[in-house]
Scaffold this active site. Structure first.
Site, PDB file in Angstrom:
ATOM      1  N   LYS A  33       0.940  -0.925   0.064  1.00  0.00           N
ATOM      2  CA  LYS A  33       0.022   0.290   0.569  1.00  0.00           C
ATOM      3  C   LYS A  33       0.945   0.962  -0.133  1.00  0.00           C
ATOM      4  O   LYS A  33       0.416   2.536  -0.595  1.00  0.00           O
ATOM      5  CB  LYS A  33      -1.153   0.429   1.809  1.00  0.00           C
ATOM      6  CG  LYS A  33      -0.088   0.339   2.048  1.00  0.00           C
ATOM      7  CD  LYS A  33      -1.044   0.261   4.038  1.00  0.00           C
ATOM      8  CE  LYS A  33      -0.930   0.620   4.702  1.00  0.00           C
ATOM      9  NZ  LYS A  33      -0.019   2.063   5.578  1.00  0.00           N
ATOM     10  N   THR A  34       1.845   1.156   0.769  1.00  0.00           N
ATOM     11  CA  THR A  34       2.612   2.554   0.798  1.00  0.00           C
ATOM     12  C   THR A  34       3.201   2.836  -0.764  1.00  0.00           C
ATOM     13  O   THR A  34       3.138   3.928  -0.922  1.00  0.00           O
ATOM     14  CB  THR A  34       3.759   1.805   1.611  1.00  0.00           C
ATOM     15  OG1 THR A  34       3.994   2.473   2.529  1.00  0.00           O
ATOM     16  CG2 THR A  34       5.002   3.399   1.845  1.00  0.00           C
TER      17      THR A  34
END
Length: 737
Positions: A33-34
């Site tokens: 996600k990052t």
């Protein structure tokens, strides 16, 4: 040059390219996600030619915010200025530093931590008719925080029906507390979120100013937002709807502090025509770990749903460690750590030991120390909460904001200068009559009746010291000011001479380290063209989290709670205390919503592991100075047996009948006779024996009323006292007859 998508999978790339309108990115554990979030920011700047000033990215820790900025600059191969990346509290504080005057605050306001809030509430309730033997300042602080997180105000509480017990007093306490904060030019953590919303709702011009500035808003860990954070974001995106949120409902574990899982569950209802992207490929855990975690969380009903998968090998099965008691559990964990390091050639920093409550760490720490195993504990005594550091910080807070009476009273007689509470009380009354600040009236001490000239001289000496450093604050750097102050105020001398050699050296070393932290802050801020003032440093200290202080490069085993482990990953993870009463906690086992959060908490812990996962439980555990028999967590039964490898032949999987009974929605039939795994019954009885964490063992002598408002009279014989407690807040544990 075209944007490089080579580091993204197809679903991540789609989420990056869909830039306009509301977007929900459901990002499973370890799904990158990052990487997706930072690529999206970079794509907006490089491919869509969006000015970095028009982007706001919000996350939950300073560590995550800094990592995000570094990654964006790495992708774009250039330094980015003007981009706002920070925590909710940090962003809100930044807005209030600029716009706070519209609500009556100057830009040098102080941020009160929990300790400061409790002191402020203690001061407030001393002026009100509140039964302090029943409602402590800490309890009231906790209740007010929950109320503020729901974006409720004193007038909302006055309009509530059937106000009894603490609810009867909260409106007046709340109103008086807010008045106290304003008089002290201070905001607490919750106000930092509430006040910008107030600003925007009060002034459409101000709201438009920030909505026009932030044309693209991105929010990380959206499942952890509370109502106030949700409302703040809605105000900012009301016009353009360019909101991208990233989150995972299966990792929503902060309901106890006000986070509202419905924010992510209802995103598509709140934001019409929202695009949804599911990141389901897990890059972290092996297949056994991932499938076991999925099996556990699939028992929850409050889910949007994902199907996480991995291309990694099956790996090693999950190891289940069974011990006779908690002391044995700590020994087994130590032995397995030894095997991982010396047999499997791991580093200590590859290993984390996770647990549900901080109290579990003590026996594990003992094993680490006795066997010379290096470890870091996250969530213990925080550096900035040490007395010597808080003393210096209080001086610096007062220099920045002389209206801060809480900081003033902490240090006016430290180091000892002979200025007692009685003297300060007289000056406080004088300040109230003069409608002035306490600090200003220290300088007018000669006008205060019944204070001798000798005492007045001591008070004036303190006033002159602070006044001198206020003037120096415009001439000196923050670190020069702090170090000079520590010397001239005699704080250093106090800690060098008032303790034994070991403690003196330790406390002075902490003070020196504090100076280093100011230097590091200044260097980072100057390098990134950010405010490096003393006020900015104090703000960062106020908003620091446990994880922000964690050093991931240190070659040591990490010990932390399951909550603190969120967002981290380790090759090897131990989860200790897989027992009824601990995971799930006893108080949460009988409520379906709370039970689901406990299950999500275990899911978070399991998915921290990359290669090896150990689940550990003890057959008895010390409680109230005796060993109590325990039972394995019901969550153990939710993991397919094929994924587990037991270390003890004594374990026999429970029958299907028992497993079914344990999973009943309220677990109302799962009641054991020991007070660790027992689910507390809804009724108390006169004559019943109970235990209270503060007052010890007691016996119920009277009951008044019904439901949560029931008043329970308890005779605590060991303490020789009788307490009348409201059921909702009593926290009584029934004891076996």
């Amino acid at each position: 040059m075209a944007f490089d998508f080579s580091g993204l999978n197809s679903e991540q790339a789609k989420a990056v390219k869909h830039t306009d309108g509301p977007v929900l990115i459901l990002a499973g554990a370890g799904s990158g996600k990052t990487r997706t979030l930072t690529s999206r920011i970079s794509y907006l700047i490089q491919e869509k030619n969006v000015d970095p000033r028009n982007i706001l990215a919000v996350t939950f820790t300073n560590k995550a915010a800094k990592e995000m900025k570094v990654r964006v600059e790495h992708i774009l191969s250039e330094h980015i200025s003007g981009l706002w990346i920070g925590t909710f509290h940090g962003i809100a504080a930044r807005i209030m530093r600029t716009e706070g005057e519209h609500l009556g605050f100057t830009n040098n306001f102080t941020i009160y931590d929990v300790d400061d809030q409790v002191k402020a509430i203690k001061k407030v309730i001393s002026t009100l008719t509140v039964p302090q033997q029943l409602y402590t300042p800490k309890l009231i602080q906790n209740q007010l925080s929950k109320i503020k997180n729901q974006f409720l105000f004193p007038e909302d509480l006055y309009n509530m029906e059937n106000r009894e017990g603490l609810d009867e007093y909260l409106p007046s306490i709340y109103m008086s507390y807010q008045r106290f904060l304003k008089e002290n030019n201070a905001l607490d953590f919750d106000d930092l979120l509430i006040k910008p919303i107030e600003l925007f709702q009060k002034s459409e011009e101000l709201r438009k100013k920030y909505a026009d500035r932030f044309k693209y808003v991105l929010v990380d860990e959206y499942q952890d937002t509370n109502k106030a954070q949700y409302l703040l974001i809605k105000e900012l995106v009301k016009d353009h709807q360019n909101l991208c949120v990233v989150g995972d409902e299966d990792q929503a574990i902060y309901g106890w502090r006000g986070a509202d899982i419905s924010n992510i569950l209802n995103f598509q209802k709140d934001f019409k025509n929202a695009a949804v992207f599911k990141l389901e490929e897990n890059y972290r855990s092996n297949k056994f770990i991932l499938d076991a975690a999925n099996a556990v969380v699939s028992h929850n009903k409050d889910r949007i749903g994902k199907n996480l998968w991995t291309s990694k090998e099956d790996g090693t099965k999950i190891s289940v460690q069974i011990s006779k008691n908690d002391l044995g559990e700590a020994e087994v964990i130590r032995e397995k750590i030894h095997d991982e390091v010396f047999t499997n050639k791991r580093s200590f920093k590859d290993i984390a030991v996770l647990y549900r409550t901080n109290a579990q760490s003590r026996v594990i720490e003992d094993q680490m120390r006795r066997n010379a195993i290096a470890y870091n504990i996250v969530g213990g005594k925080k550096f900035y909460e040490r007395k010597e550091i808080k003393d210096i910080v209080a001086y610096l807070k007062l220099i920045v904001n002389t209206a801060d009476s809480i900081s003033l009273k902490r240090i006016v007689n430290f180091p000892l200068r002979g200025v007692g509470d009685t003297t300060i009380g007289k000056i406080e009354k004088f300040a109230e009559m003069e409608e002035s600040t306490l600090f200003a009236c220290l300088g007018r001490v000669d006008e205060v009746a019944q204070i001798s000239p000798a005492m007045g001289a001591r008070v004036k000496g303190f006033f002159d010291l602070i006044t001198k450093f206020i003037a120096l604050s415009t001439e000196m750097s923050a670190v020069e000011l702090a170090s000079t102050l520590a010397s001239e105020s005699k704080i250093l001398h106090h800690y060098q001479t008032e303790y034994d050699q070991y403690e003196s050296e330790s406390r002075v070393a902490n003070i020196r380290e504090f100076f280093s932290s100011i230097e590091d802050f200044t260097a980072y801020r100057q390098e990134n063209n950010l405010d490096d003032s003393l006020a900015a440093f104090l703000e960062e200290v106020s908003l620091m989290t446990d994880i922000d202080n964690w050093n991931s490069d240190s070659n040591a085993v990490t010990l932390m709670t399951l909550h603190a482990a969120k967002g981290l990953e380790f090759p090897v993870v131990f989860i200790a205390g897989m027992e009824m009463g601990l995971l799930p906690l006893q108080r949460n086992a009988a409520n379906l919503d709370e039970l689901e959060e406990e299950r999500r908490l275990l899911y978070v812990g399991m998915t921290r592991a990359e290669e090896k996962l150990y689940l550990s439980y003890a057959q008895s555990r010390r409680k109230h100075n005796q060993f109590i028999q325990t039972l394995p967590s019901l969550f153990m039964d939710e993991i397919p047996q094929d994924y587990l490898q037991y270390s003890s032949k004594s374990y026999m999987p429970v029958s299907k009948t028992i497993r079914t009974r344990r999973r009943k929605s309220k677990i109302d039939s799962y009641i054991e006779k020991d007070d660790v795994s027992q689910v507390v019954d809804d009724t108390y009885k006169i004559g019943q024996k109970v235990y209270h964490a503060t007052f010890g063992k007691g016996q119920i002598s009277n009951l008044e009323g019904q439901g949560d408002k029931m008043k329970i009279t308890v005779d605590f014989h060991d303490e020789g006292i009788t307490k009348k407690l409201m059921k909702e807040y009593a926290n009584l544990t029934p004891l076996e007859e």
